[in-house]
Motif scaffolding. Sequence first.
Motif, mmCIF file in Angstrom:
data_model
loop_
_atom_site.group_PDB
_atom_site.id
_atom_site.type_symbol
_atom_site.label_atom_id
_atom_site.label_comp_id
_atom_site.label_asym_id
_atom_site.label_seq_id
_atom_site.Cartn_x
_atom_site.Cartn_y
_atom_site.Cartn_z
ATOM 1 N N ARG A 318 36.477 43.539 32.142
ATOM 2 C CA ARG A 318 37.179 42.253 32.003
ATOM 3 C C ARG A 318 38.686 42.467 31.900
ATOM 4 O O ARG A 318 39.480 41.707 32.458
ATOM 5 N N VAL A 321 40.319 43.202 35.309
ATOM 6 C CA VAL A 321 40.479 42.006 36.146
ATOM 7 C C VAL A 321 41.617 41.143 35.634
ATOM 8 O O VAL A 321 42.453 40.659 36.408
ATOM 9 N N ARG A 322 41.660 40.944 34.319
ATOM 10 C CA ARG A 322 42.642 40.031 33.740
ATOM 11 C C ARG A 322 44.060 40.615 33.738
ATOM 12 O O ARG A 322 45.033 39.904 34.010
ATOM 13 N N LEU A 399 36.595 30.040 38.081
ATOM 14 C CA LEU A 399 37.031 31.341 38.579
ATOM 15 C C LEU A 399 38.544 31.387 38.744
ATOM 16 O O LEU A 399 39.195 32.378 38.410
ATOM 17 N N GLY A 403 39.528 33.915 36.058
ATOM 18 C CA GLY A 403 39.399 35.206 36.724
ATOM 19 C C GLY A 403 37.944 35.587 36.938
ATOM 20 O O GLY A 403 37.013 34.827 36.626
ATOM 21 N N PHE A 404 37.726 36.775 37.459
ATOM 22 C CA PHE A 404 36.377 37.255 37.803
ATOM 23 C C PHE A 404 35.746 37.948 36.605
ATOM 24 O O PHE A 404 36.220 38.995 36.176
ATOM 25 N N ALA A 419 35.207 45.008 42.028
ATOM 26 C CA ALA A 419 35.577 43.927 41.105
ATOM 27 C C ALA A 419 37.086 43.753 41.043
ATOM 28 O O ALA A 419 37.602 42.640 40.910
ATOM 29 N N ASP A 420 37.824 44.869 41.160
ATOM 30 C CA ASP A 420 39.285 44.793 41.145
ATOM 31 C C ASP A 420 39.808 43.958 42.314
ATOM 32 O O ASP A 420 40.728 43.146 42.156
ATOM 33 N N GLY A 423 39.087 40.339 41.686
ATOM 34 C CA GLY A 423 39.990 39.836 40.650
ATOM 35 C C GLY A 423 41.408 39.653 41.162
ATOM 36 O O GLY A 423 42.077 38.668 40.843
ATOM 37 N N LEU A 426 41.629 36.474 43.282
ATOM 38 C CA LEU A 426 41.660 35.276 42.446
ATOM 39 C C LEU A 426 43.027 35.116 41.793
ATOM 40 O O LEU A 426 43.544 33.997 41.674
ATOM 41 N N HIS A 427 43.604 36.233 41.369
ATOM 42 C CA HIS A 427 44.946 36.175 40.768
ATOM 43 C C HIS A 427 45.959 35.667 41.790
ATOM 44 O O HIS A 427 46.851 34.866 41.456
#
Length: 442
Positions: A318, A321-322, A399, A403-404, A419-420, A423, A426-427
């Motif tokens: 998490r 991603v964030r 989402l 974020g993812f 996943a990166d 993410g 989405l960013h």
Amino acid sequence: MQATRVLTGITTSGTPHLGNYVGAIRPAVAASRVAGVESFYFLADYHALIKVSDPARVQRSTLEIAATWLACGLEPDKVWFYRQSDVPETTELTWLLTCVAGKGLLNRAHAYKAAVDRNREGGEDEDAGISAGLFMYPVLMAADILLFNAHQVPVGRDQVQHIEMARDFAQRFNHLYGEPAGRQYFTLPEAVIEQHVATLPGLDGRKMSKSYDNTIPLFAPREQLKKLIFSIVTDSRAPGEPKDPDDSNVFQLYHAFASAAETEAMRQAFVGGIGWGEAKQALFERIDAEIAPLREKYEALMAKPAEIEAILRDGAARLRVRHAAPTMAALREAVGLRSLAHAGGAVRTTVAKASAPSFKQYREDDGRFYFKLVDGDRVLLQSAAFGSPRDAGMRIAALKREGFPGPDATLLLGEGVTADEAGAALHAIAAAEAGKQAARAG
């Protein structure tokens, strides 16, 4: 208003003892619940490799210390709790910082200088037995801090120099890559020195430390805890003889666990001549009253190492991603580690301009609704079925906002997608939409 980011590194070597609990763990867990603070707690297992070469010990210590912090009340759903080695962006940033770090500054690092001085005093080559890991320790520590743009880093006085070095690396990077636009890629961290850190006496009266072999393990079984407490060194004054509480190891330990009223009552008992056996029994009962519930949680956690592993991996996933992935994407762009497809006039190319990542909603023949996140022809995320377009739209909005969170039964990564990458896409969408809103507002 942005929350204050506070980052705490947890050394993964050795077994925690009562001194660690009173001086570090207990106050840090309390600090994690302060409003307006975004807390980062990481297990510094890369740092452990500088001193420890036994793989089993590194693994065991990481497990014990993770279980300790969780048992003592750290809440992984309310703070960032992760293992350093699960965030590869840390090592990538370490290299970027290495390329701006001055060797002369690293030469002055306390740990390296002390090792060099010991070699000189022993008539050895000054770098004998000194690894590059020890020399580069300050750069890795700076990466831990700067990757998340931490505002504050609680440290002991011996670590203040490392925070100052992190500030120096950050300033150099900002100056080199932030000009002429004046962009500040890194926040300059501040060292937070606790002025009244509680230090406990060990069994022999010296500061409780593994170096002195005088510690009381935090989660020693009840009978072992009692035996250790009764082995604390005291003087020869007999029951009935007044005793000075301020000069007593037993009293200092009691004070670290007791309430103000309990401490005052014990102080009067010392003045009144309480026997050492009775005082030690009271100390044992007071410590065990606080530690016993934590010991029970610790033992339950240690019996389920897979659950601890899942907590740490989830925290790191998490967090990447964030924070970590978007930060590194910006830093890679800053230093020129960029896609050659967007090199402008510097490189001739027939590659068409890539489209921005976007969501596509559609209805299948089964009458149900789906969406996918695409980047050009590449599918980054694929949803499961939704009963209505509104439900699908709400998931898309979540989402974009949050974020993812990672793949699950309702949301799968595309083939070969990390996943990166999802993410970061989405960013990028969220940043583009924020820019449009700002433009409209202006």
